[in-house]
Design a protein around this motif. Structure first.
Motif, mmCIF file in Angstrom:
data_model
loop_
_atom_site.group_PDB
_atom_site.id
_atom_site.type_symbol
_atom_site.label_atom_id
_atom_site.label_comp_id
_atom_site.label_asym_id
_atom_site.label_seq_id
_atom_site.Cartn_x
_atom_site.Cartn_y
_atom_site.Cartn_z
ATOM 1 N N TYR A 1 4.517 0.643 -4.056
ATOM 2 C CA TYR A 1 4.765 1.868 -4.814
ATOM 3 C C TYR A 1 5.955 2.591 -4.196
ATOM 4 C CZ TYR A 1 3.871 6.131 -7.449
ATOM 5 O OH TYR A 1 3.980 7.206 -8.298
ATOM 6 N N SER A 2 6.808 3.134 -5.057
ATOM 7 C CA SER A 2 8.004 3.839 -4.590
ATOM 8 C C SER A 2 8.108 5.199 -5.245
ATOM 9 C CB SER A 2 9.275 3.032 -4.920
ATOM 10 O OG SER A 2 9.270 1.780 -4.268
ATOM 11 N N TYR A 3 8.639 6.157 -4.474
ATOM 12 C CA TYR A 3 9.076 7.444 -5.020
ATOM 13 C C TYR A 3 10.593 7.357 -5.133
ATOM 14 C CZ TYR A 3 4.456 9.296 -3.815
ATOM 15 O OH TYR A 3 3.111 9.516 -3.719
ATOM 16 N N GLY A 4 11.098 7.140 -6.327
ATOM 17 C CA GLY A 4 12.525 6.928 -6.500
ATOM 18 C C GLY A 4 12.954 5.668 -5.760
ATOM 19 N N ALA A 5 13.937 5.809 -4.863
ATOM 20 C CA ALA A 5 14.418 4.647 -4.120
ATOM 21 C C ALA A 5 13.634 4.419 -2.831
ATOM 22 C CB ALA A 5 15.897 4.827 -3.780
ATOM 23 N N HIS A 6 12.681 5.311 -2.523
ATOM 24 C CA HIS A 6 11.951 5.211 -1.256
ATOM 25 C C HIS A 6 10.611 4.514 -1.472
ATOM 26 C CE1 HIS A 6 10.441 6.066 2.665
ATOM 27 N NE2 HIS A 6 9.552 6.955 2.244
ATOM 28 N N ARG A 7 10.450 3.324 -0.880
ATOM 29 C CA ARG A 7 9.193 2.590 -1.008
ATOM 30 C C ARG A 7 8.211 3.094 0.042
ATOM 31 N NH1 ARG A 7 9.315 -3.663 -2.168
ATOM 32 N NH2 ARG A 7 9.960 -2.713 -4.142
ATOM 33 N N VAL A 8 7.111 3.675 -0.419
ATOM 34 C CA VAL A 8 6.134 4.257 0.501
ATOM 35 C C VAL A 8 4.931 3.349 0.738
ATOM 36 C CG1 VAL A 8 6.786 6.645 0.049
ATOM 37 C CG2 VAL A 8 5.084 5.539 -1.405
ATOM 38 N N VAL A 9 4.700 2.410 -0.176
ATOM 39 C CA VAL A 9 3.667 1.381 0.012
ATOM 40 C C VAL A 9 4.350 0.047 -0.217
ATOM 41 C CG1 VAL A 9 1.462 0.458 -0.800
ATOM 42 C CG2 VAL A 9 1.828 2.931 -0.760
ATOM 43 N N ASP A 10 4.317 -0.799 0.813
ATOM 44 C CA ASP A 10 5.190 -1.970 0.817
ATOM 45 C C ASP A 10 4.416 -3.262 1.098
ATOM 46 O OD1 ASP A 10 7.423 -3.567 0.785
ATOM 47 O OD2 ASP A 10 8.246 -2.831 2.676
ATOM 48 N N GLY A 11 3.641 -3.700 0.087
ATOM 49 C CA GLY A 11 2.963 -4.991 0.204
ATOM 50 C C GLY A 11 1.652 -4.952 0.969
ATOM 51 N N ILE A 12 0.838 -3.942 0.709
ATOM 52 C CA ILE A 12 -0.422 -3.795 1.455
ATOM 53 C C ILE A 12 -1.515 -4.683 0.881
ATOM 54 C CG2 ILE A 12 -2.348 -2.159 1.745
ATOM 55 C CD1 ILE A 12 -0.346 -0.088 2.584
ATOM 56 N N ASP A 13 -2.230 -5.359 1.762
ATOM 57 C CA ASP A 13 -3.437 -6.124 1.435
ATOM 58 C C ASP A 13 -4.580 -5.551 2.265
ATOM 59 O OD1 ASP A 13 -1.893 -7.912 -0.085
ATOM 60 O OD2 ASP A 13 -1.637 -9.287 1.604
ATOM 61 N N LEU A 14 -5.673 -5.218 1.617
ATOM 62 C CA LEU A 14 -6.853 -4.825 2.388
ATOM 63 C C LEU A 14 -8.110 -4.991 1.545
ATOM 64 C CD1 LEU A 14 -7.991 -1.769 1.471
ATOM 65 C CD2 LEU A 14 -6.020 -1.022 2.776
ATOM 66 N N THR A 15 -9.241 -5.094 2.253
ATOM 67 C CA THR A 15 -10.536 -5.278 1.606
ATOM 68 C C THR A 15 -11.546 -4.352 2.253
ATOM 69 O OG1 THR A 15 -10.067 -7.614 1.167
ATOM 70 C CG2 THR A 15 -12.375 -6.931 1.083
ATOM 71 N N ALA A 16 -12.316 -3.653 1.433
ATOM 72 C CA ALA A 16 -13.439 -2.852 1.913
ATOM 73 C C ALA A 16 -14.718 -3.505 1.408
ATOM 74 C CB ALA A 16 -13.340 -1.417 1.399
ATOM 75 N N ARG A 17 -15.656 -3.726 2.317
ATOM 76 C CA ARG A 17 -16.869 -4.467 1.977
ATOM 77 C C ARG A 17 -18.091 -3.552 1.913
ATOM 78 N NH1 ARG A 17 -15.439 -9.520 1.801
ATOM 79 N NH2 ARG A 17 -13.652 -10.240 3.018
ATOM 80 N N SER A 18 -19.020 -3.929 1.068
ATOM 81 C CA SER A 18 -20.258 -3.171 0.937
ATOM 82 C C SER A 18 -20.990 -3.145 2.271
ATOM 83 C CB SER A 18 -21.154 -3.805 -0.131
ATOM 84 O OG SER A 18 -20.515 -3.784 -1.393
ATOM 85 N N GLY A 19 -21.522 -1.971 2.611
ATOM 86 C CA GLY A 19 -22.279 -1.833 3.840
ATOM 87 C C GLY A 19 -21.443 -1.702 5.087
ATOM 88 N N SER A 20 -20.143 -1.400 4.943
ATOM 89 C CA SER A 20 -19.286 -1.259 6.116
ATOM 90 C C SER A 20 -18.352 -0.070 5.941
ATOM 91 C CB SER A 20 -18.475 -2.530 6.367
ATOM 92 O OG SER A 20 -17.512 -2.721 5.353
ATOM 93 N N VAL A 21 -17.784 0.386 7.071
ATOM 94 C CA VAL A 21 -16.843 1.507 7.073
ATOM 95 C C VAL A 21 -15.471 0.974 7.466
ATOM 96 C CG1 VAL A 21 -16.267 3.760 8.047
ATOM 97 C CG2 VAL A 21 -18.675 3.115 7.722
ATOM 98 N N LEU A 22 -14.490 1.161 6.573
ATOM 99 C CA LEU A 22 -13.111 0.775 6.839
ATOM 100 C C LEU A 22 -12.325 2.027 7.200
ATOM 101 C CD1 LEU A 22 -10.772 -1.333 6.742
ATOM 102 C CD2 LEU A 22 -10.455 -0.673 4.339
#
Length: 305
Positions: A13-34
């Motif tokens: 995700y970018s705001y104009g020319a500034h990319r603020v989220v750059d290829g994030i991968d993550l998983t949150a699982r049931s019964g756990s705290v991320l």
């Protein structure tokens, strides 16, 4: 159902020319705290906005129990609860009015009393939201996030502005949620809180994940992060500290000596021999990993604020 409550792949995700989220991968699982950590401007809040569907990603995918939070927002809003730092709640309403309204939007809401009593909402239920303190608003926002019995909860700085007693109540809620099989995504600036509550920690900096794992794994990721703390029967003289420094990097304060960079067995033996030759006694010795705060500073080069 899959144990994966939240799955994010290749998020951008970018705001104009500034990319603020750059290829994030993550998983949150049931019964756990991320736990999601990162300095200001790292992309944490934008990632959460994308995850709950209030923003549409430029690239990548988000799924909440297999559903797209943008295209299937009506479905995911029943599955996920969100506590944002700014609250997003009507300022002219009173706390219990807010909860009654939200309760009407869900098929099987929690009884309001199950949230109002432990969170102490009755103490200030006669005041409008705009007249509440920051900590009081936080308590209402937490109740609002949980009223619909969500299976996934996003908590943004849930303990900010709380006194120690209220903070412990919030921590109990977080533990109980995970124990009941709810997936919790926790963003916090309190590294001790993250270490205490999180099963897994993700560190985001400049829009990218730079480290992830259980808190213990992150603390032990670098062998050089371990320190040997030695307590002596009296303060170490300068010549002893100098000799220990010749064996391994060390520092001393009074009767405490810290030998850094994970000394090996031979170095530990040499340090002990130097102490004995100086006529001092060792009263305690402990090898430990650095704190999560130390890991964070090592990764990002700045403290978490």
């Amino acid at each position: 159902m899959s144990s994966s409550a939240l799955t994010i792949r290749g998020l951008q995700y970018s705001y104009g020319a500034h990319r603020v989220v750059d290829g994030i991968d993550l998983t949150a699982r049931s019964g756990s705290v991320l736990g999601v950590l990162g300095p200001n401007g790292a992309g944490k809040s934008t990632t959460i906005s994308l995850a709950v569907g209030t923003r549409r990603p430029d690239a990548g995918t988000v799924e909440i129990f297999g559903h797209d939070p943008v295209r299937e927002h009506a479905t995911t809003s029943q599955l996920a609860g969100v506590m944002l730092q700014d609250g997003g709640l009507p300022m002219s309403a009173k706390p219990l009015q807010v909860l009654r309204h939200l309760s009407s939007l869900y098929e099987d809401p929690l009884p309001i009393a199950e949230l109002a009593e432990p969170l102490g909402l009755h103490e200030f239920s006669g005041r409008t939201m705009r007249r509440l303190s920051g900590g009081q608003k936080q308590r209402v926002a937490l109740a609002a996030a949980l009223i619909g019995r969500p299976r996934l909860v996003f908590l943004d700085e849930p303990s900010a502005g709380l006194d120690p007693q209220a903070r412990e109540v919030v921590h109990t809620f977080v533990r109980d949620l995970a124990d009941r099989g709810v997936a919790v995504v926790l963003t916090t600036h309190d590294l001790a809180e993250a270490e205490e509550l999180s099963d897994e920690v993700v560190v985001i900096d400049r829009g990218r994940i730079i480290a992830q794992g259980a808190p213990e794994e992150l603390r032990n990721a670098s062998a050089d992060s371990r320190t040997l703390d030695i307590r002596l029967d009296r303060p170490a003289p300068p010549e002893l500290v100098s000799r220990i420094n010749d064996i391994a990097p060390a520092s001393a304060r009074g009767s405490a000596v810290a030998v850094e960079e994970a000394p090996n067995t031979a170095q530990i033996a040499a340090v002990c021999a130097a102490i004995a030759e100086a006529g001092l006694q060792i009263t305690d010795m402990d090898m430990h990993a650095q704190s999560l705060a130390g890991v964070f500073f090592e990764l990002t080069g700045r403290p978490l604020r």
